[in-house]
Design an enzyme around this catalytic site. Structure first.
Site, mmCIF file in Angstrom:
data_model
loop_
_atom_site.group_PDB
_atom_site.id
_atom_site.type_symbol
_atom_site.label_atom_id
_atom_site.label_comp_id
_atom_site.label_asym_id
_atom_site.label_seq_id
_atom_site.Cartn_x
_atom_site.Cartn_y
_atom_site.Cartn_z
ATOM 1 N N LYS A 172 0.841 -1.201 0.000
ATOM 2 C CA LYS A 172 0.000 0.000 0.000
ATOM 3 C C LYS A 172 0.875 1.250 0.000
ATOM 4 O O LYS A 172 1.942 1.255 0.611
ATOM 5 C CB LYS A 172 -0.829 0.053 1.293
ATOM 6 C CG LYS A 172 -2.015 -0.873 1.347
ATOM 7 C CD LYS A 172 -2.803 -0.625 2.639
ATOM 8 C CE LYS A 172 -3.922 -1.634 2.802
ATOM 9 N NZ LYS A 172 -4.959 -1.537 1.761
ATOM 10 N N GLU A 180 -6.292 -9.431 1.354
ATOM 11 C CA GLU A 180 -5.959 -10.476 2.329
ATOM 12 C C GLU A 180 -7.111 -10.763 3.292
ATOM 13 O O GLU A 180 -7.201 -11.859 3.841
ATOM 14 C CB GLU A 180 -4.711 -10.065 3.135
ATOM 15 C CG GLU A 180 -4.952 -9.160 4.366
ATOM 16 C CD GLU A 180 -5.562 -7.811 4.023
ATOM 17 O OE1 GLU A 180 -5.447 -7.391 2.860
ATOM 18 O OE2 GLU A 180 -6.174 -7.182 4.917
ATOM 19 N N ARG A 197 -10.314 -11.192 2.817
ATOM 20 C CA ARG A 197 -11.210 -12.277 2.380
ATOM 21 C C ARG A 197 -10.546 -13.637 2.527
ATOM 22 O O ARG A 197 -11.228 -14.653 2.661
ATOM 23 C CB ARG A 197 -11.663 -11.999 0.933
ATOM 24 C CG ARG A 197 -10.570 -12.036 -0.079
ATOM 25 C CD ARG A 197 -10.965 -11.338 -1.375
ATOM 26 N NE ARG A 197 -10.918 -9.880 -1.256
ATOM 27 C CZ ARG A 197 -11.233 -9.033 -2.228
ATOM 28 N NH1 ARG A 197 -11.660 -9.485 -3.396
ATOM 29 N NH2 ARG A 197 -11.144 -7.728 -2.042
#
Ligand code: BES
Ligand code: MN
Ligand code: ZN
Length: 505
Positions: A283, A355, A357
């Site tokens: 990110k 990540e 899910r």
């Protein structure tokens, strides 16, 4: 952080209280705003002589319209020197209005030691009888949550004190039940907020598992913790994949609440990513800096589990919290890797930042295979797309079951934790197809645009085993950037109260 605000039901009258702030409800009855003076110990005429002008004149002068949470204060002499007398807008006196009023009272009284109010004399619709349960519960909830503080400042600049609040009642014993319920709902939320606000340097999966274990024992729950070896042994490949890049290994925690003769079995699953760097699909910093809150779903589940016995919930409830740190290293899972979820299904990890899910899939598959739930509900800060669609005020609700969706929506409304139901779009299903595995963890068919929240929800549905299932994506309302009403800056614990209201309905 333990919240300083305490709520005490006490016998009246209000004028006998040694509080330094006395609050009288101002409600919007027929014929204009009206001040409730029952329980005060002074009649309206007597009160008028002690105010700078009569109540009627003051209301007209300040053009008060009794909006919930509106306040106005005057210094008055009630026989022992000056104290502050506040008028506290409660609208029509509905539970939602009283929640706002409770929050406003705490915020008004900040820095003082004790406030007192005769709000318990305000009934539904503003009749001057003991307030009905739901309203008083909401008032207490609002008063406590508005006083929540989390600080790691050195003591010199600690948080401003919040007052104790005396609730004057004709019969304090009679309001004890609703007051206690409000306290329980607020405490559960505060527990979640504390966990969410704790920085990830301290909060790794083991730390959070230890906290779950501790609260589970305190609440009389059954507790089972899987460490990394046990996760490996039992085939939780998706949780392990997410946690692989971190030196701080994953955990799964199961909390069991089993009342006598349970009405049904509900399983709650919470996302517990203790920090989300995105993994190798890293990110940017602006997105990453908030990611200590990416375990909000698990904090909500822990808060809920801690309060079930106190609320006398009749359902059996099992809480599962899937804990992993999504980090970066030479050991981290790579885009293109395939993990095997609990029960054997394979998932191609095309983006390591999707990540949540993955950890949820393992926990949900375990619930379906091993727990025989009647209902499955999961809570997760799952997608930036949910936040983009609905903002920070509203949670996204997805469900395979209309009755479940309505029941949750009703509880959401009663809690003022609003949710909006979003569609599971069958035409989009093939976007989860993978070239090499049973499923891909992100949408692969760009023809549909990128309906991120829906794709994530549809991925989770694959692991719900056809059960009545609901998914709350709280990426938006899970955090607050403002101090407003019951919200305080940082983690909100959003959906703790709605789940508890749903479970105790
Ligand atoms: N934890 C994030 C979602 C999130 C975003 C929560 C903003 C709170 C605020 C989640 O793990 C994530 O990174 N989701 C990705 C999914 C994408 C890679 C398909 C997202 O939403 O961008
Ligand atoms: Mn992510
Ligand atoms: Zn995440």
């Amino acid at each position: 952080m333990p919240v300083a605000t305490e709520i005490h039901p006490i016998p009246g009258p209000l004028v006998d209280s040694d509080a330094d702030l006395l609050a009288l409800p101002l409600y919007s009855g027929d014929g204009g705003p009206r001040v409730v003076t029952a329980g005060v110990g002074l009649g309206p005429a007597d009160l008028d002589t002690r105010l700078p002008a009569s109540l009627a004149e003051l209301l007209a002068y300040y053009k008060l319209d009794a909006k919930p949470g509106e306040t106005l204060e005057f210094p008055v002499d009630l026989g022992r020197g000056l104290v502050r007398l506040a008028l506290l807008g409660v609208g029509a006196g509905a539970p939602g209005d009283l929640r706002k009023a409770g929050a406003a009272l705490t915020r008004l009284a900040k820095g003082r030691t004790r406030a007192a109010t005769n709000i318990a004399f305000l009934g539904p619709g503003g009749t001057e009888t003991a307030t009905a349960g739901a309203g008083l519960t909401s008032f207490v909830e609002g008063a406590l949550l508005a006083g929540y503080r989390f600080t790691l400042r050195s003591s010199a600049k600690g948080p401003e004190a919040v007052p104790a609040i005396d609730l004057v009642a004709e019969d304090p014993g009679r309001i004890a039940g609703p007051v206690r319920r409000g306290m329980t709902l607020a405490r559960a939320t505060e527990l979640a907020r504390d966990l969410i606000n704790t920085p990830s340097a301290e909060k790794d999966p083991k730390w959070l598992a230890d906290r779950a274990e501790k609260l589970g024992r305190e609440a009389g729950l059954g507790v089972t913790v899987w460490d990394e070896a046990e996760l490996e042994r039992d085939g939780f490949g998706a949780i392990l994949g997410v946690g692989r890049g971190s030196a701080r290994p994953p955990r799964l925690v199961r909390l069991d609440y089993v009342p006598e003769e349970p009405t049904r079995h509900v399983v709650l699953v919470g996302k517990g990513v203790t920090f989300d760097t995105g993994g190798l699909s890293l990110k940017p910093n602006d997105n990453m800096k908030l990611m200590k809150t990416d375990m909000s779903g698990s904090a909500v589940v822990m808060g809920v589990m801690s309060a079930l016995a106190d609320l006398g919930v009749r359902a059996r409830v099992t809480g599962l919290v899937a804990l992993a740190e999504n980090s970066v290293s030479d050991r981290a899972q790579r885009p293109g890797d395939v993990v095997t979820a609990y029960g054997g299904r394979t998932v191609e990890v095309l983006n390591t930042d999707a990540e949540g899910r993955l950890v949820m899939a393992d926990a949900m598959a375990y619930a379906v295979a091993g727990l025989e739930p009647d209902v499955l509900v999961d809570v997760a800060t799952l997608t930036g797309a949910a936040k983009l669609a609905l903002g920070t005020g509203i949670g996204a609700l997805f469900s395979t079951d209309d009755a479940l969706a309505s029941a949750l929506s009703e509880a959401a409304e009663a809690s003022d934790e609003p949710v909006w139901r979003m569609p599971l779009v069958e035409e989009y299903r093939d976007t989860l197809d993978s070239q090499v595995a049973d499923l891909a963890n992100i949408g692969t068919n760009k023809d549909y645009g990128t309906p991120g929240a829906t794709e994530a929800a549809m991925f989770l549905r694959e692991f719900a085993g056809g059960l009545p299932w609901a998914h709350l994506d709280i990426a938006g309302p899970g955090r607050s950037t403002s101090e407003d009403g019951v919200l305080t800056k940082g983690g909100t614990g959003f959906s703790t109260r709605l789940l508890l209201r749903w479970l105790s309905a």
